[in-house]
Motif scaffolding. Structure first.
Motif, PDB file in Angstrom:
ATOM      1  N   ARG A  59      -2.144  -2.904  -5.341  1.00  0.00           N
ATOM      2  CA  ARG A  59      -3.341  -1.651  -5.413  1.00  0.00           C
ATOM      3  C   ARG A  59      -4.561  -2.662  -5.482  1.00  0.00           C
ATOM      4  NH1 ARG A  59      -0.215   1.693  -7.515  1.00  0.00           N
ATOM      5  NH2 ARG A  59      -0.573   1.119  -9.599  1.00  0.00           N
ATOM      6  N   MET A  60      -4.350  -3.472  -6.042  1.00  0.00           N
ATOM      7  CA  MET A  60      -5.463  -4.551  -6.038  1.00  0.00           C
ATOM      8  C   MET A  60      -6.093  -5.149  -5.255  1.00  0.00           C
ATOM      9  SD  MET A  60      -6.871  -7.539  -7.417  1.00  0.00           S
ATOM     10  CE  MET A  60      -5.058  -8.241  -7.529  1.00  0.00           C
ATOM     11  N   LEU A  61      -5.032  -5.393  -4.293  1.00  0.00           N
ATOM     12  CA  LEU A  61      -5.701  -6.553  -3.306  1.00  0.00           C
ATOM     13  C   LEU A  61      -5.947  -4.863  -2.246  1.00  0.00           C
ATOM     14  CD1 LEU A  61      -2.557  -8.635  -2.975  1.00  0.00           C
ATOM     15  CD2 LEU A  61      -5.412  -9.775  -3.536  1.00  0.00           C
ATOM     16  N   VAL A  62      -5.536  -4.094  -2.463  1.00  0.00           N
ATOM     17  CA  VAL A  62      -6.216  -3.736  -1.452  1.00  0.00           C
ATOM     18  C   VAL A  62      -7.845  -3.193  -1.540  1.00  0.00           C
ATOM     19  CG1 VAL A  62      -6.397  -1.332  -0.195  1.00  0.00           C
ATOM     20  CG2 VAL A  62      -3.763  -2.731  -0.441  1.00  0.00           C
ATOM     21  N   GLU A  63      -8.099  -2.386  -3.123  1.00  0.00           N
ATOM     22  CA  GLU A  63      -8.695  -2.483  -3.879  1.00  0.00           C
ATOM     23  C   GLU A  63     -10.566  -3.007  -4.107  1.00  0.00           C
ATOM     24  OE1 GLU A  63      -7.870  -1.374  -8.213  1.00  0.00           O
ATOM     25  OE2 GLU A  63      -7.023   0.640  -7.310  1.00  0.00           O
ATOM     26  N   GLY A  65     -10.525  -5.630  -1.328  1.00  0.00           N
ATOM     27  CA  GLY A  65     -10.761  -5.495   0.047  1.00  0.00           C
ATOM     28  C   GLY A  65     -10.213  -7.224   0.699  1.00  0.00           C
ATOM     29  N   ILE A  66      -9.048  -7.480   0.370  1.00  0.00           N
ATOM     30  CA  ILE A  66      -8.810  -9.015   0.563  1.00  0.00           C
ATOM     31  C   ILE A  66      -7.047  -8.289   1.657  1.00  0.00           C
ATOM     32  CG2 ILE A  66      -6.783 -10.347  -0.673  1.00  0.00           C
ATOM     33  CD1 ILE A  66      -8.939 -10.375  -3.155  1.00  0.00           C
ATOM     34  N   LEU A  67      -6.861  -7.499   0.963  1.00  0.00           N
ATOM     35  CA  LEU A  67      -5.319  -6.413   1.900  1.00  0.00           C
ATOM     36  C   LEU A  67      -5.522  -4.954   2.286  1.00  0.00           C
ATOM     37  CD1 LEU A  67      -1.840  -7.365   0.084  1.00  0.00           C
ATOM     38  CD2 LEU A  67      -3.652  -8.650   1.924  1.00  0.00           C
ATOM     39  N   ALA A  68      -5.809  -4.945   3.435  1.00  0.00           N
ATOM     40  CA  ALA A  68      -5.973  -3.348   3.649  1.00  0.00           C
ATOM     41  C   ALA A  68      -4.341  -2.613   3.692  1.00  0.00           C
ATOM     42  CB  ALA A  68      -6.766  -3.213   5.449  1.00  0.00           C
ATOM     43  N   SER A  69      -3.832  -1.441   3.786  1.00  0.00           N
ATOM     44  CA  SER A  69      -3.661  -0.827   3.751  1.00  0.00           C
ATOM     45  C   SER A  69      -3.047   0.240   5.163  1.00  0.00           C
ATOM     46  CB  SER A  69      -2.618  -0.215   2.800  1.00  0.00           C
ATOM     47  OG  SER A  69      -1.873   1.326   2.669  1.00  0.00           O
ATOM     48  N   THR A  86      -7.476  -8.901   5.595  1.00  0.00           N
ATOM     49  CA  THR A  86      -8.871  -8.513   5.885  1.00  0.00           C
ATOM     50  C   THR A  86      -9.622 -10.099   6.121  1.00  0.00           C
ATOM     51  OG1 THR A  86      -9.731  -8.158   3.663  1.00  0.00           O
ATOM     52  CG2 THR A  86      -8.522  -6.706   4.335  1.00  0.00           C
ATOM     53  N   PRO A  87     -10.528  -9.962   7.003  1.00  0.00           N
ATOM     54  CA  PRO A  87     -11.249 -11.300   7.017  1.00  0.00           C
ATOM     55  C   PRO A  87     -11.922 -11.511   4.934  1.00  0.00           C
ATOM     56  CG  PRO A  87     -12.375  -9.425   8.476  1.00  0.00           C
ATOM     57  CD  PRO A  87     -10.927  -9.030   7.341  1.00  0.00           C
ATOM     58  N   LYS A  88     -12.301 -10.985   4.229  1.00  0.00           N
ATOM     59  CA  LYS A  88     -11.842 -11.287   2.922  1.00  0.00           C
ATOM     60  C   LYS A  88     -10.748 -12.167   2.838  1.00  0.00           C
ATOM     61  CE  LYS A  88     -13.542  -9.303  -1.331  1.00  0.00           C
ATOM     62  NZ  LYS A  88     -13.811  -8.169  -2.122  1.00  0.00           N
ATOM     63  N   GLY A  89      -9.427 -11.567   3.047  1.00  0.00           N
ATOM     64  CA  GLY A  89      -8.834 -12.028   2.563  1.00  0.00           C
ATOM     65  C   GLY A  89      -8.761 -13.885   3.100  1.00  0.00           C
TER      66      GLY A  89
END
Length: 157
Positions: A59-63, A65-69, A86-89
Motif C-alpha cells: 500500500r505504501m509503495l503504491v501511495e 508512486g513506486i508501484l501501481a496497482s 512505475t517509472p519512479k520505481g
C-alpha cells in the motif's frame, strides 16, 4: 564553524528516501517485482513476509508512486490487484543493483551469488556504476560533497 558537523540534517534526501524504502521487506518486494512477481500471493510465498506487513508495504509503495496497482481476473475467480513498477520505481534500480553488487561481493554463499544480473540483449554482467553528469566514471574517493540549494546550518541552541 565546521559546516559538515553543524549543518541541519532535517532535509537530508537520504533520510527521506530511507523513510520510504529503508525497511527490509520494502526492498525485497522491489526485488521480487524486478524478478517478475506481481501478485500478493506471489510475494507472500516467495518472501514469507507476514500478511499484514506485506499489505502495508505494498500500500505504501503504491501511495508513494513506486508501484501501481492494476486489476486482473483469472477465469472463475474474483478480480484482484497486481502490482507493476512505475517509472519512479524504475529509478530505484541503480540503488538496489548497488546493494546486490555489494552483497554478491561480501555476503554471497561460498558457491557464489544466488542470482546473476545479465544484460538481456548481450548476456553481459550488469553492475552499478557511478558517473558524473558528463559521463565520466567516478570512484568514491573522488566524490566531493558541497552545499546545495537547500543547505542550512543548524540553529544555535
Amino acid at each position: 564553524m565546521d559546516s559538515r558537523l553543524d549543518r541541519d540534517t532535517s532535509n537530508c534526501s537520504i533520510a527521506r528516501t530511507l523513510e520510504i524504502v529503508g525497511e527490509k521487506w520494502t526492498i525485497l518486494i522491489l526485488r521480487e517485482v524486478w524478478y517478475g512477481s506481481s501478485r500478493f500471493s506471489d510475494f507472500e510465498r516467495v518472501l514469507g513476509c507476514p500478511r499484514n506487513l506485506l499489505a502495508t508495504r505494498l500500500r505504501m509503495l503504491v501511495e508513494e508512486g513506486i508501484l501501481a496497482s492494476e486489476t486482473y481476473k483469472e477465469p472463475g475467480s474474483r478480480s484482484r490487484p497486481k502490482y507493476v513498477i512505475t517509472p519512479k520505481g524504475m529509478d530505484l534500480v541503480p540503488a538496489v543493483m548497488g546493494l546486490l553488487q555489494w552483497g554478491d561481493r561480501y555476503r554471497a554463499d561460498p558457491e557464489g551469488p544466488a542470482v546473476l544480473a545479465r544484460h538481456r540483449e548481450c548476456g553481459g554482467r550488469v553492475d552499478a556504476q557511478i558517473r558524473c553528469e558528463r559521463g565520466h566514471p567516478v570512484q568514491a574517493k573522488d566524490i566531493e560533497s558541497v552545499p546545495g540549494p537547500a543547505f542550512r546550518m543548524r540553529s544555535p541552541e
